[in-house]
Design a protein around this motif. Sequence first.
Motif, PDB file in Angstrom:
ATOM      1  N   ARG A 243       0.817  -1.206   0.000  1.00  0.00           N
ATOM      2  CA  ARG A 243       0.000   0.000   0.000  1.00  0.00           C
ATOM      3  C   ARG A 243       0.858   1.266   0.000  1.00  0.00           C
ATOM      4  O   ARG A 243       0.524   2.253  -0.660  1.00  0.00           O
ATOM      5  N   GLU A 246       2.204   1.648  -3.560  1.00  0.00           N
ATOM      6  CA  GLU A 246       1.156   2.117  -4.469  1.00  0.00           C
ATOM      7  C   GLU A 246       0.833   3.587  -4.228  1.00  0.00           C
ATOM      8  O   GLU A 246       0.612   4.350  -5.176  1.00  0.00           O
ATOM      9  N   ALA A 247       0.803   3.991  -2.963  1.00  0.00           N
ATOM     10  CA  ALA A 247       0.512   5.390  -2.645  1.00  0.00           C
ATOM     11  C   ALA A 247       1.600   6.304  -3.205  1.00  0.00           C
ATOM     12  O   ALA A 247       1.312   7.381  -3.735  1.00  0.00           O
ATOM     13  N   ARG A 248       2.845   5.858  -3.120  1.00  0.00           N
ATOM     14  CA  ARG A 248       3.942   6.651  -3.666  1.00  0.00           C
ATOM     15  C   ARG A 248       3.841   6.731  -5.186  1.00  0.00           C
ATOM     16  O   ARG A 248       4.086   7.785  -5.787  1.00  0.00           O
ATOM     17  N   ALA A 249       3.488   5.612  -5.803  1.00  0.00           N
ATOM     18  CA  ALA A 249       3.410   5.578  -7.268  1.00  0.00           C
ATOM     19  C   ALA A 249       2.316   6.475  -7.801  1.00  0.00           C
ATOM     20  O   ALA A 249       2.449   7.048  -8.905  1.00  0.00           O
ATOM     21  N   HIS A 250       1.231   6.626  -7.056  1.00  0.00           N
ATOM     22  CA  HIS A 250       0.094   7.420  -7.510  1.00  0.00           C
ATOM     23  C   HIS A 250       0.104   8.844  -6.968  1.00  0.00           C
ATOM     24  O   HIS A 250      -0.842   9.593  -7.198  1.00  0.00           O
ATOM     25  N   ARG A 251       1.154   9.179  -6.242  1.00  0.00           N
ATOM     26  CA  ARG A 251       1.224  10.531  -5.690  1.00  0.00           C
ATOM     27  C   ARG A 251       1.459  11.527  -6.795  1.00  0.00           C
ATOM     28  O   ARG A 251       2.368  11.361  -7.614  1.00  0.00           O
ATOM     29  N   PRO A 252       0.668  12.620  -6.833  1.00  0.00           N
ATOM     30  CA  PRO A 252       0.856  13.629  -7.892  1.00  0.00           C
ATOM     31  C   PRO A 252       2.227  14.280  -7.786  1.00  0.00           C
ATOM     32  O   PRO A 252       2.748  14.487  -6.682  1.00  0.00           O
TER      33      PRO A 252
END
Length: 255
Positions: A243, A246-252
């Motif tokens: 998680r 994934e949060a890092r990958a989707h961070r703007p």
Amino acid sequence: MTDARPAPRARPARRLLRQEVADGIKRFILDNRLRPGDPLPTETELCEALGASRSSVREAVKVLDALDIVEVRHGHGTYVGRLSLSSLVEALAFRGLLSPDDDFQVLADLVDVRELFEQGMADRIVASLDGAQLDRLDALVARMREHGAQAAAVDDGGADLVPADRAFHALLVAPLGNQLIGQLSVAFWDVYAIVAPRLDGFTDADRAATVTAHQSIVDAARAGDIKGFTRALGEHYAPVRRRIAEARAHRPDPA
């Protein structure tokens, strides 16, 4: 050209005196070998013993109360505090919530610390757990499983597992008989629990994997399987690592 900027102010003597009085109170506790819950001298007695004013003693006590070194019981007096790590929890949690560089780095660091903390003591933990304690761990896993089944259709970020999960990890290290280890373990867990809701994507599969990993931890401990115990701990932390990634990958990207 003359520099018109005001000269920096000297550090207030009052602040320095407050710290000196606080240090004096801590020395008194140590010198007299007081324990949590033991009463401290009255405010008047502290003023006389430390050669400080009443206001300085009151300010010092407020500082020590916030750090849980002393406990003020209104109407009863001041006592040696529980000496918990509550201030550490608050500071780390605040850092995790406000980290300007990487909101998820603190979470990743906490996961690393928790996992290394438990894995590093795997042999001692497995050797220390007795049958009754293992039964209690099994009961906590059963509670996780029950809550997970009830909340399978609810996206609650895994909140249904939180109380049993916290109790599980506290009990896991309790047989070591080391109070500091127990406090640090729970403190790291509490910080993680405060910061973790910032992560999305806790799925039913993650919930099931979490329960399974906890059961594997107990089973390995009961069998005296240190390698299996260590492996199960790694599996326990795998969903949150995913998680975070994934949060890092989707961070703007920053503007």
